[in-house]
Motif scaffolding. Structure first.
Motif, PDB file in Angstrom:
ATOM      1  N   UNK A   4       0.836  -1.194   0.000  1.00 26.29           N
ATOM      2  CA  UNK A   4       0.000   0.000   0.000  1.00 26.29           C
ATOM      3  C   UNK A   4       0.871   1.245   0.000  1.00 26.29           C
ATOM      4  N   UNK A   5       0.395   2.294  -0.623  1.00 22.73           N
ATOM      5  CA  UNK A   5       1.101   3.562  -0.672  1.00 22.73           C
ATOM      6  C   UNK A   5       0.487   4.517   0.346  1.00 22.73           C
ATOM      7  N   UNK A   6       1.350   5.351   0.932  1.00 25.79           N
ATOM      8  CA  UNK A   6       0.911   6.340   1.905  1.00 25.79           C
ATOM      9  C   UNK A   6       1.277   7.736   1.420  1.00 25.79           C
ATOM     10  N   UNK A   7       0.505   8.698   1.869  1.00 29.98           N
ATOM     11  CA  UNK A   7       0.811  10.088   1.584  1.00 29.98           C
ATOM     12  C   UNK A   7       0.496  10.889   2.837  1.00 29.98           C
ATOM     13  N   UNK A   8       1.383  11.811   3.205  1.00 29.63           N
ATOM     14  CA  UNK A   8       1.158  12.682   4.350  1.00 29.63           C
ATOM     15  C   UNK A   8       1.019  14.110   3.836  1.00 29.63           C
ATOM     16  N   UNK A   9      -0.071  14.766   4.247  1.00 29.53           N
ATOM     17  CA  UNK A   9      -0.341  16.142   3.844  1.00 29.53           C
ATOM     18  C   UNK A   9      -0.519  16.997   5.086  1.00 29.53           C
ATOM     19  N   UNK A  10      -0.107  18.236   5.009  1.00 30.39           N
ATOM     20  CA  UNK A  10      -0.353  19.199   6.074  1.00 30.39           C
ATOM     21  C   UNK A  10      -1.253  20.290   5.530  1.00 30.39           C
ATOM     22  N   UNK A  11      -2.256  20.665   6.300  1.00 38.85           N
ATOM     23  CA  UNK A  11      -3.179  21.717   5.898  1.00 38.85           C
ATOM     24  C   UNK A  11      -2.585  23.052   6.342  1.00 38.85           C
ATOM     25  N   UNK A  12      -2.210  23.931   5.397  1.00 39.71           N
ATOM     26  CA  UNK A  12      -1.498  25.156   5.743  1.00 39.71           C
ATOM     27  C   UNK A  12      -2.381  26.333   6.168  1.00 39.71           C
ATOM     28  N   UNK A  13      -3.675  26.289   5.816  1.00 39.59           N
ATOM     29  CA  UNK A  13      -4.550  27.421   6.130  1.00 39.59           C
ATOM     30  C   UNK A  13      -6.004  26.958   6.096  1.00 39.59           C
TER      31      UNK A  13
END
Length: 107
Positions: A4-13
């Protein structure tokens, strides 16, 4: 066995961010409040493209859900359907001006 592939995102605003594009199915999503102090209110929604017969209808998965400081919400386990994303786009929005959210997506 397929890895499985993972992705990490941060919400900037507080602007909505697109989490998934058409054909990007995912099995799990973990939304974490990373604010140094206090809760964060989130909206997670699926939107049809404007060219769809619905005219771009929005379907809320989470609507104004409050996540306490340091807590997480997991989407995709028991009781929450697997997202088959054939033509819809998936968005997340924080009400905090600095975002204060991290998202881990498993495809």
């Amino acid at each position: 066995m397929e890895e499985k592939q993972y992705e990490i995102l941060n919400v900037p605003n507080s602007s909505p961010i697109r989490l998934a594009y058409p054909q990007n199915d995912f099995t799990r999503m973990l939304i974490t409040n990373t604010a140094p102090v206090g809760p964060v209110t989130v909206q997670l929604y699926v939107q049809d493209p404007p060219t769809h017969p619905s005219g771009g209808a929005i379907f809320h998965v989470l609507d104004r859900v409050v996540i306490p400081q340091g807590a997480s919400i997991e989407i995709g386990e028991v009781g929450v359907p697997y997202f088959s994303n054939n033509y819809r786009e998936i968005y997340l929005r924080s009400t905090n001006v600095t975002g204060d959210l991290s998202i881990l997506i498993r495809y």
